[in-house]
Design an enzyme around this catalytic site. Structure first.
Site: not given
Ligand code: NAD
Length: 503
Positions: A174-175, A199-202, A252, A273, A307, A405
């Site tokens: 995630p980012w 794959k990092p967050s875009e 997420s 996670e 989170c 959230e």
């Molecule tokens: P996000 O789910 O939008 O994106 C996370 C990653 O998933 C990104 O790299 C994104 O490109 C990828 N992704 C999105 N759709 C996908 C798909 N269909 N298939 C595969 N990959 C996909 O989350 P975010 O907005 O980057 O991060 C915030 C979220 O992360 C919050 O909900 C937060 O609580 C959670 N988070 C949890 C923890 C933990 O330890 N539990 C830690 C950090 C963040």
């Protein structure tokens, strides 16, 4: 700032010096890292990386295709054989060298992270320090894994347990903590003898790419591969790829569901996670000042884009007014600003315009539902995606802002009258990542901690992490553990080999 945003009092401290946080030549190549080198992708598309403080474009990074993901998986597959046969000691030495390399470049990495995310330098520096510690811990842990002793458990048969790597692990990050979340995966996955495609967050690929650049000479080609691009393209391809043995995602709940669904086709292991909505249960006998002081950090660290943030207070009705006053006093001292506006800046912007608008939407709906913003409550003036540190009081039971959230600098305060009510309502959220209980009665503290449905529960504390201790969720917060020796378990498999001694 968007025209739809309501602005609130408070200011964003801006950088006074024109010196950029990082010289442009320190940016990593905006390309995929495959087989030990940076390379352009199969397609021509790129993604603009935006500074959330100024809304200016920092650089462009390749937006990969499924073919790029396949090339990276091919490289990881090729590297898997020899990497999986390295001795724990050899892997440990490489992980320690990576830790040293990160330490040598800590300032550069902190600045790059602050540039890409807008987070205060104190947060970015903490991320880098924790990343270094993760590598050091996993280097040691790789050499001391334990399991059942070899022995005779059936007549004339000697049982031996082998702990094996899984193979190729796909990782999606995630980012909010781009480098740290990548490292929480990379360190144990490599320590356990697997190879990786990540794959990092875009929105925040820069420190992950820099990590690959900085450690390229330390890891054999193909052991760590990075593919940049969109989740539903690259992440989904890693989840479905038949040569990927496990998919690990931090993000997420929706993204977690998406990868788990796709991964089920090849019955690959899944490690998730996901989100959180940590309740903070404060009893009447608690040290209210200590709780308020702790939440000043635990509710707002990383601008609440955390989170495990203590974002949902349930306080006993007899002390609610006093506690809310103490919390407002604490939170109103937080310094909001750009990362270069001073070492004391504690709160930065939201990561993106879309997320900024999401947080503001939550705040508008919360106030429409009857919650009162006793501090903050909206956007801050000027460029960038800054939201004022906010305390919402008089929050009606079951209001969406107490269950969903928000992922911004917002703490809600609700009241309860009995212990059972507090526990029931704390457990009402679909998430189960973290929680805390505040009381000076040790028996009550332990009892409530054992009844709270969360992977981590603090008693008289919140958001203190230790690399030796597991981190992960229950319920919709996912499954699998980061940090600790439990992560090594998750990224390896046990095999029982039984020798017939009579033959
Ligand atoms: P996000 O789910 O939008 O994106 C996370 C990653 O998933 C990104 O790299 C994104 O490109 C990828 N992704 C999105 N759709 C996908 C798909 N269909 N298939 C595969 N990959 C996909 O989350 P975010 O907005 O980057 O991060 C915030 C979220 O992360 C919050 O909900 C937060 O609580 C959670 N988070 C949890 C923890 C933990 O330890 N539990 C830690 C950090 C963040």
């Amino acid at each position: 700032m968007t025209s739809t945003a309501t602005t609130t009092s408070g200011t964003v401290r801006r950088a006074t010096e024109p010196t950029p946080i990082l010289a442009i030549d320190k940016l990593p190549p905006g390309q995929h890292f495959i087989s030990g080198e940076f390379r352009a992708g199969a397609g021509n598309e790129s993604q603009a990386i935006v500074d959330p403080c100024t809304e200016a474009v920092i650089c462009e990074v390749a937006q990969g295709t499924a073919a790029d993901a396949d090339a990276a998986v091919g490289a990881a597959l090729e590297a898997k054989e020899s990497w999986s046969r390295t001795l724990p000691k050899q892997r440990a030495e490489i992980l320690l060298a990576i830790a040293d390399r990160l330490a040598d470049n800590a300032d550069l990495l902190s600045r790059l992270e602050a540039l890409n995310t807008g987070k205060p330098l104190m947060v970015a520096e903490d991320d880098v320090a924790s990343s270094i510690d993760s590598f050091r811990f996993m280097a040691g842990a790789a050499r001391v894994t334990t399991s059942l002793a070899a022995g005779e458990y059936a007549e004339d048969h000697l049982s031996v347990i082998l702990r094996e790597p899984l193979g190729v692990v796909g990782v999606v990050t995630p980012w909010n903590y781009p480098l740290l979340m990548a490292v929480w995966k990379i360190a144990p996955i490599l320590a356990a003898g697997n190879t990786i495609v990540l794959k990092p967050s875009e929105q925040t690929p820069l420190t992950t790419l820099k990590f690959a650049e900085l450690t390229a000479d330390l890891l054999p080609p193909g052991v760590l591969n990075i593919v940049t691009g969109l989740g539903p393209v690259i992440g989904a391809r890693l989840a479905e790829h038949p040569d990927v043995d496990m998919i690990a995602l931090t993000g997420s709940v929706n993204s977690g569901r998406a990868v788990a669904r796709v991964a089920s086709e090849t019955v690959k292991r899944v490690h998730l996670e996901l989100g959180g909505k940590a309740p903070v249960v404060i009893f009447a006998d608690a040290d209210l000042a200590a709780a308020a002081e702790s939440l000043r950090v635990a509710g707002y660290w990383n601008s609440g884009q955390e989170c495990g943030a203590g974002c949902r207070v349930l306080v006993h009705e007899s002390v609610a007014d006093r506690f809310t006053q103490l919390l407002v006093e604490q939170v109103s001292t937080l310094v909001v600003g750009e990362p270069t506006a001073g070492a004391d800046v504690e709160i930065g912007p939201m990561i993106s315009k879309a997320h900024f608008e999401r947080v503001l939407g939550h705040l508008e709906r919360a106030q429409a539902s009857g919650a009162k913003a006793v501090l903050g409550g909206g956007a801050l003036e000027g460029s960038g995606y800054f939201v004022a540190p906010t305390v919402l009081a008089d929050v009606p039971e079951d209001a969406a802002c107490t269950l969903e959230e928000i992922f911004g600098p917002v703490v809600t305060v609700e009241t309860f009258s009995t212990e059972n009510e507090a526990v029931t309502r704390a457990n009402q959220v679909p998430y189960g990542l973290a929680a805390s209980v505040w009381t000076l009665n040790p028996q009550l503290g332990h009892d409530v901690a054992s009844r709270l449905e969360a992977g981590t529960v603090w008693v008289n504390s919140h958001l203190v992490l230790a690399t030796e201790m597991p981190w992960g969720g229950f319920k919709s917060s996912g499954y699998g553990r980061d940090l600790s020796a439990y992560a090594l378990d998750d990224y390896s498999r046990t095999k029982h080999v039984m020798h017939n001694k009579a033959r």
